[in-house]
Design a protein around this motif. Structure first.
Motif, PDB file in Angstrom:
ATOM      1  N   LEU A 162      17.433  -9.360  -0.937  1.00  0.00           N
ATOM      2  CA  LEU A 162      17.259  -7.970  -1.346  1.00  0.00           C
ATOM      3  C   LEU A 162      17.638  -7.018  -0.221  1.00  0.00           C
ATOM      4  O   LEU A 162      17.411  -7.298   0.958  1.00  0.00           O
ATOM      5  CB  LEU A 162      15.790  -7.713  -1.734  1.00  0.00           C
ATOM      6  N   VAL A 163      18.193  -5.885  -0.625  1.00  0.00           N
ATOM      7  CA  VAL A 163      18.530  -4.821   0.333  1.00  0.00           C
ATOM      8  C   VAL A 163      18.024  -3.510  -0.252  1.00  0.00           C
ATOM      9  O   VAL A 163      18.220  -3.238  -1.446  1.00  0.00           O
ATOM     10  CB  VAL A 163      20.054  -4.736   0.573  1.00  0.00           C
ATOM     11  N   GLY A 164      17.334  -2.702   0.560  1.00  0.00           N
ATOM     12  CA  GLY A 164      16.833  -1.426   0.053  1.00  0.00           C
ATOM     13  C   GLY A 164      16.679  -0.390   1.148  1.00  0.00           C
ATOM     14  O   GLY A 164      16.674  -0.710   2.345  1.00  0.00           O
ATOM     15  N   LYS A 165      16.557   0.867   0.706  1.00  0.00           N
ATOM     16  CA  LYS A 165      16.328   1.982   1.646  1.00  0.00           C
ATOM     17  C   LYS A 165      14.892   2.469   1.426  1.00  0.00           C
ATOM     18  O   LYS A 165      14.545   2.950   0.350  1.00  0.00           O
ATOM     19  CB  LYS A 165      17.330   3.101   1.350  1.00  0.00           C
ATOM     20  N   ILE A 166      14.044   2.299   2.438  1.00  0.00           N
ATOM     21  CA  ILE A 166      12.638   2.710   2.356  1.00  0.00           C
ATOM     22  C   ILE A 166      12.393   3.747   3.444  1.00  0.00           C
ATOM     23  O   ILE A 166      12.492   3.446   4.642  1.00  0.00           O
ATOM     24  CB  ILE A 166      11.682   1.510   2.518  1.00  0.00           C
ATOM     25  N   ALA A 167      12.072   4.965   2.982  1.00  0.00           N
ATOM     26  CA  ALA A 167      11.946   6.114   3.906  1.00  0.00           C
ATOM     27  C   ALA A 167      13.270   6.225   4.673  1.00  0.00           C
ATOM     28  O   ALA A 167      14.320   6.373   4.065  1.00  0.00           O
ATOM     29  CB  ALA A 167      10.752   5.945   4.822  1.00  0.00           C
ATOM     30  N   GLU A 168      13.229   6.088   5.969  1.00  0.00           N
ATOM     31  CA  GLU A 168      14.455   6.219   6.770  1.00  0.00           C
ATOM     32  C   GLU A 168      15.044   4.864   7.156  1.00  0.00           C
ATOM     33  O   GLU A 168      16.055   4.802   7.850  1.00  0.00           O
ATOM     34  CB  GLU A 168      14.162   7.020   8.048  1.00  0.00           C
ATOM     35  N   THR A 209       0.831  -1.220   0.000  1.00  0.00           N
ATOM     36  CA  THR A 209       0.000   0.000   0.000  1.00  0.00           C
ATOM     37  C   THR A 209       0.860   1.263   0.000  1.00  0.00           C
ATOM     38  O   THR A 209       0.342   2.362  -0.151  1.00  0.00           O
ATOM     39  CB  THR A 209      -0.906   0.014   1.253  1.00  0.00           C
ATOM     40  N   LEU A 210       2.178   1.102   0.173  1.00  0.00           N
ATOM     41  CA  LEU A 210       3.059   2.268   0.282  1.00  0.00           C
ATOM     42  C   LEU A 210       3.404   2.834  -1.096  1.00  0.00           C
ATOM     43  O   LEU A 210       3.451   2.112  -2.089  1.00  0.00           O
ATOM     44  CB  LEU A 210       4.358   1.881   1.006  1.00  0.00           C
ATOM     45  N   ASN A 211       3.684   4.123  -1.129  1.00  0.00           N
ATOM     46  CA  ASN A 211       4.082   4.798  -2.369  1.00  0.00           C
ATOM     47  C   ASN A 211       5.511   4.390  -2.737  1.00  0.00           C
ATOM     48  O   ASN A 211       6.406   4.407  -1.891  1.00  0.00           O
ATOM     49  CB  ASN A 211       4.003   6.326  -2.152  1.00  0.00           C
ATOM     50  N   GLU A 212       5.711   4.041  -4.009  1.00  0.00           N
ATOM     51  CA  GLU A 212       7.032   3.582  -4.451  1.00  0.00           C
ATOM     52  C   GLU A 212       8.112   4.644  -4.309  1.00  0.00           C
ATOM     53  O   GLU A 212       9.295   4.333  -4.253  1.00  0.00           O
ATOM     54  CB  GLU A 212       6.962   3.127  -5.917  1.00  0.00           C
ATOM     55  N   SER A 213       7.709   5.888  -4.255  1.00  0.00           N
ATOM     56  CA  SER A 213       8.690   6.984  -4.207  1.00  0.00           C
ATOM     57  C   SER A 213       9.537   6.959  -2.942  1.00  0.00           C
ATOM     58  O   SER A 213      10.623   7.531  -2.901  1.00  0.00           O
ATOM     59  CB  SER A 213       7.984   8.338  -4.337  1.00  0.00           C
ATOM     60  N   ILE A 214       9.036   6.282  -1.895  1.00  0.00           N
ATOM     61  CA  ILE A 214       9.821   6.253  -0.641  1.00  0.00           C
ATOM     62  C   ILE A 214      10.938   5.200  -0.704  1.00  0.00           C
ATOM     63  O   ILE A 214      11.765   5.124   0.204  1.00  0.00           O
ATOM     64  CB  ILE A 214       8.931   6.021   0.604  1.00  0.00           C
ATOM     65  N   LEU A 215      10.940   4.382  -1.784  1.00  0.00           N
ATOM     66  CA  LEU A 215      12.035   3.431  -1.979  1.00  0.00           C
ATOM     67  C   LEU A 215      13.155   4.143  -2.743  1.00  0.00           C
ATOM     68  O   LEU A 215      13.062   4.398  -3.928  1.00  0.00           O
ATOM     69  CB  LEU A 215      11.541   2.213  -2.775  1.00  0.00           C
ATOM     70  N   SER A 216      14.220   4.486  -2.038  1.00  0.00           N
ATOM     71  CA  SER A 216      15.283   5.293  -2.648  1.00  0.00           C
ATOM     72  C   SER A 216      16.480   4.465  -3.107  1.00  0.00           C
ATOM     73  O   SER A 216      17.238   4.881  -3.969  1.00  0.00           O
ATOM     74  CB  SER A 216      15.757   6.372  -1.665  1.00  0.00           C
ATOM     75  N   GLU A 217      16.661   3.275  -2.549  1.00  0.00           N
ATOM     76  CA  GLU A 217      17.770   2.406  -2.945  1.00  0.00           C
ATOM     77  C   GLU A 217      17.261   0.975  -3.062  1.00  0.00           C
ATOM     78  O   GLU A 217      16.363   0.563  -2.324  1.00  0.00           O
ATOM     79  CB  GLU A 217      18.910   2.452  -1.909  1.00  0.00           C
ATOM     80  N   PHE A 218      17.837   0.228  -4.020  1.00  0.00           N
ATOM     81  CA  PHE A 218      17.438  -1.181  -4.171  1.00  0.00           C
ATOM     82  C   PHE A 218      18.621  -1.974  -4.719  1.00  0.00           C
ATOM     83  O   PHE A 218      19.270  -1.553  -5.681  1.00  0.00           O
ATOM     84  CB  PHE A 218      16.241  -1.308  -5.125  1.00  0.00           C
ATOM     85  N   LYS A 219      18.877  -3.123  -4.103  1.00  0.00           N
ATOM     86  CA  LYS A 219      19.974  -3.980  -4.581  1.00  0.00           C
ATOM     87  C   LYS A 219      19.574  -5.445  -4.386  1.00  0.00           C
ATOM     88  O   LYS A 219      19.099  -5.828  -3.317  1.00  0.00           O
ATOM     89  CB  LYS A 219      21.254  -3.663  -3.803  1.00  0.00           C
ATOM     90  N   GLU A 220      19.732  -6.243  -5.459  1.00  0.00           N
ATOM     91  CA  GLU A 220      19.474  -7.686  -5.363  1.00  0.00           C
ATOM     92  C   GLU A 220      20.812  -8.389  -5.317  1.00  0.00           C
ATOM     93  O   GLU A 220      21.605  -8.301  -6.261  1.00  0.00           O
ATOM     94  CB  GLU A 220      18.644  -8.173  -6.551  1.00  0.00           C
ATOM     95  N   ILE A 221      21.073  -9.084  -4.220  1.00  0.00           N
ATOM     96  CA  ILE A 221      22.342  -9.796  -4.043  1.00  0.00           C
ATOM     97  C   ILE A 221      22.105 -11.263  -4.382  1.00  0.00           C
ATOM     98  O   ILE A 221      21.396 -11.970  -3.658  1.00  0.00           O
ATOM     99  CB  ILE A 221      22.874  -9.647  -2.600  1.00  0.00           C
TER     100      ILE A 221
END
Length: 645
Positions: free
Chosen positions: A416-422, A399-411
């Motif tokens: 998966l590792v990502g930055k969502i909001a803070e 339900t969250l807005n995709e814009s808050i996902l600022s980083e994404f990495k698939e290892i």
């Protein structure tokens, strides 16, 4: 006849664009192709009747002119091709041999035989053309399933446009009975499709809202709305066509050998024919030039390597066509050869032997903000195509807005590792937690089912348990492979308990769990070091390295990642493990047919060559040895299209 094989697969791009035009005119041109042979045949028959009846008007001059007129419709195109070949420096080809033999026959007064050789040669060419069209039939059928128009929604209106002009993100409508033109996500609640063009399976398949729909599927029951997620040239169907049409560019070792053999063999035969004509002058009493020239001409007709040069590539092309009818795509004839030598099949588990349709069974989240954690996990997983990720997204419904996902990495092999909001969010296996040195409870290692672990800001935050299901035909596929004395091995990144359970169910003796991609590579290399010819079957992006290393890489094309499909040598469109067995059977059948043709051609030709050189075979036997054997080889090659696998 032989030279056609080199042009069969040229101009693929123009075939893509002009196949509709071809179909419109195909039937009209058939009678024109046979017309020269028909005229020549009638005139030859009249000439032979006149010869036998010894008609008074049939003087030697009229006889020569009559047979010459019979010769020209079938002989002139061959002489023209011979002249063009000589201009290019390619003297010793089948056009030169046939031209020389038939012109020589006219030179010594053997008119009927000269016409007959060229007539049957032309008939052989026509048979070859028909055989090639039959072998290409399944690929033409694939070309036909690419629609040239699509209904797209723009500004609340439905416009009919060319699929090339539809952009990613646009919505298209597909009516009942229509073919889907572009890949996309189904927006409508439910619809049933015929997927035979892609998978080779006739059983209709029902798709639900949110599921992937592929170009080439036929909508069977209701108006469907689809959101396009791939441009026309990148659709799975377009890539299938490209793969199948390019497959013939990669020649098998047998083809390469026969092509080289023909280039050496033909000049030698020509030199022997010259020797047969002139050498007996020094050794034979009562030497008659005309008799020995006739023997040499017979020798030339017999020696034409058409049966080999035509039927072998046609056999491989037939194998590729037969495989595509079963939803199996070979990227080259060489892989048909290699697959016959495979004695070890190594398989991934998820998406290969199991359905990969995971369902969330249990969720354990540390702390009180359970919904927030799940929402962020689902947002991160929505960026992955892995079956586990899709299951979590379907369960949580982000339900969250995709814009808050600022980083994404698939290892690869971890998660998966990502930055969502803070928050820094991690979702994956225990290897991921170990990699980032995040402490976790020992009880996690005791969970037998497939599961993913979650970490927030480098702290353990919980886990999600998922269940997978073994594919219906997996057990039979493993049993069939073992009956063929092929070693079966399973390599998986999943937990030991899960892998052991699947291996026991499927009767796989060697199964290795919790493997990173580089460890899979080591296991596969170990098999190759033990002199196994290995085929690896996988579907994920992490399988691409092992697919590339294997002797034959096989990708599951339905759910498979683009990386694994791109790297693979063989693609199975419907993801069924049983198709591995089918692919091996088709490869072996193709090889058998090719070697049957080689044996037939060599045995008959050598026998008639000896008889011809000894004066015991005439031009008619020569015609059978050349054209007859070529026709038999061609008919044998197209048999594979009708075989049951």
């Amino acid at each position: 006849m032989c030279n056609q094989h080199s042009t069969i697969h040229q101009h693929h791009e123009s075939e893509h664009e002009e196949h509709h035009h071809e179909h419109q005119h195909h039937d009209d041109s058939n009678w024109q192709e046979f017309f020269p042979a028909l005229i020549s045949g009638i005139l030859l028959l009249l000439g032979i009747i006149s010869d036998n009846l010894k008609l008074s008007f049939f003087t030697s001059e009229i006889r020569f002119i009559g047979y010459l007129i019979a010769y020209l419709p079938v002989g002139f195109p061959v002489l023209k091709n011979a002249f063009k070949s000589i201009q290019k420096g390619d003297i010793f080809d089948e056009f030169f041999l046939m031209g020389l033999a038939t012109v020589g026959a006219f030179g010594i007064g053997e008119y009927p035989e000269g016409v007959a050789v060229m007539l049957f040669y032309t008939i052989g060419e026509l048979f070859q053309g028909a055989a090639v069209k039959r072998a290409k039939g399944s690929i033409k059928a694939l070309l036909d399933v690419r629609p040239d128009k699509v209904s797209v929604k723009r500004d609340e209106k439905i416009l009919v446009v060319n699929p090339v002009k539809v952009a990613i993100g646009e919505f298209i409508q597909v009516k009942a009975g229509e073919k889907v033109a572009l890949d996309g996500i189904q927006i409508s609640d439910s619809a049933t499709y015929n997927t035979a063009a892609l998978t080779g399976e006739s059983m209709p398949e029902t798709k639900q809202k949110g599921e992937m729909i592929l170009a080439g599927m036929i909508n069977l029951d209701t108006l469907v709305e689809i959101q396009v997620n791939t441009v026309f040239k990148d659709t799975k169907l377009s890539k299938i066509l490209e793969m199948v049409q390019n497959a013939t560019a990669r020649k098998s070792q047998t083809q390469l050998f026969i092509s080289k053999f023909a280039k050496i063999y033909t000049p030698i035969v020509f030199a022997l024919a010259v020797s047969i004509t002139f050498l007996p002058y020094f050794f034979v009493e009562n030497y008659l030039f005309q008799d020995w020239l006739y023997r040499a001409l017979v020798f030339l007709v017999i020696s034409c390597p058409c049966a080999l040069v035509v039927s072998i590539p046609l056999g491989y092309f037939g194998g590729i066509g037969a495989a595509s009818q079963h939803g199996i795509l070979f990227k080259g004839a060489n892989f048909l050869d290699v697959l016959t030598q495979v004695n070890a099949v190594v398989m991934d588990k998820t998406g290969t032997l199991t359905k990969g349709n995971f369902k969330v069974q249990q969720v354990e989240i540390v702390g009180e903000n359970k919904q927030e954690v799940l929402a962020k996990v689902a947002l991160l997983e929505s960026k992955s195509n892995h079956p586990v990720a899709k299951a979590i997204v379907e369960f949580v419904k982000p339900t969250l807005n995709e814009s808050i996902l600022s980083e994404f990495k698939e290892i690869s092999g971890h998660g998966l590792v990502g930055k969502i909001a803070e928050d820094e969010v991690m979702v994956g296996n225990l290897q991921l937690l170990k990699k980032y040195q995040i402490p976790f409870s020992d009880t996690l290692s005791e969970i037998e089912e497939s599961h993913v672990v979650i970490a927030f800001n480098r702290e353990y935050a919980g886990y999600i348990v998922l269940a997978d299901e073994i594919k219906a035909d997996a057990q039979q596929a493993i049993a069939d492979l073992q009956k063929m004395n092929i070693k079966t091995v399973m390599l998986s990144g999943d937990k030991k308990a899960v892998v052991a359970k699947v291996a026991k169910t499927l009767n796989i003796k060697e199964a290795f769990a919790e493997l990173l991609p580089e460890i899979k590579v080591e296991h596969l290399q170990g098999l190759k070091d033990r002199h196994f010819k290995v085929a690896f079957v996988g579907d994920g992006i992490n399988d691409a390295p092992v697919i590339a290393l294997s002797d034959v890489g096989i990708a599951m094309g339905g759910m498979g990642s683009d990386a694994s499909i791109e790297t693979a040598d063989v693609v199975i469109q419907n993801d069924q493990p049983s198709k591995i067995v089918t692919a091996i059977r088709i490869a072996k059948a193709t090889k058998n047919i090719v070697w049957q043709n080689i044996a037939l051609a060599f045995v008959v030709k050598v026998l008639v060559l000896i008889l011809g050189a000894g004066g015991l075979a005439n031009m008619w036997e020569a015609v059978f040895a050349d054209v007859g054997v070529a026709l038999l080889a061609i008919l044998n090659a197209v048999r594979i299209q009708r075989m049951k696998f």
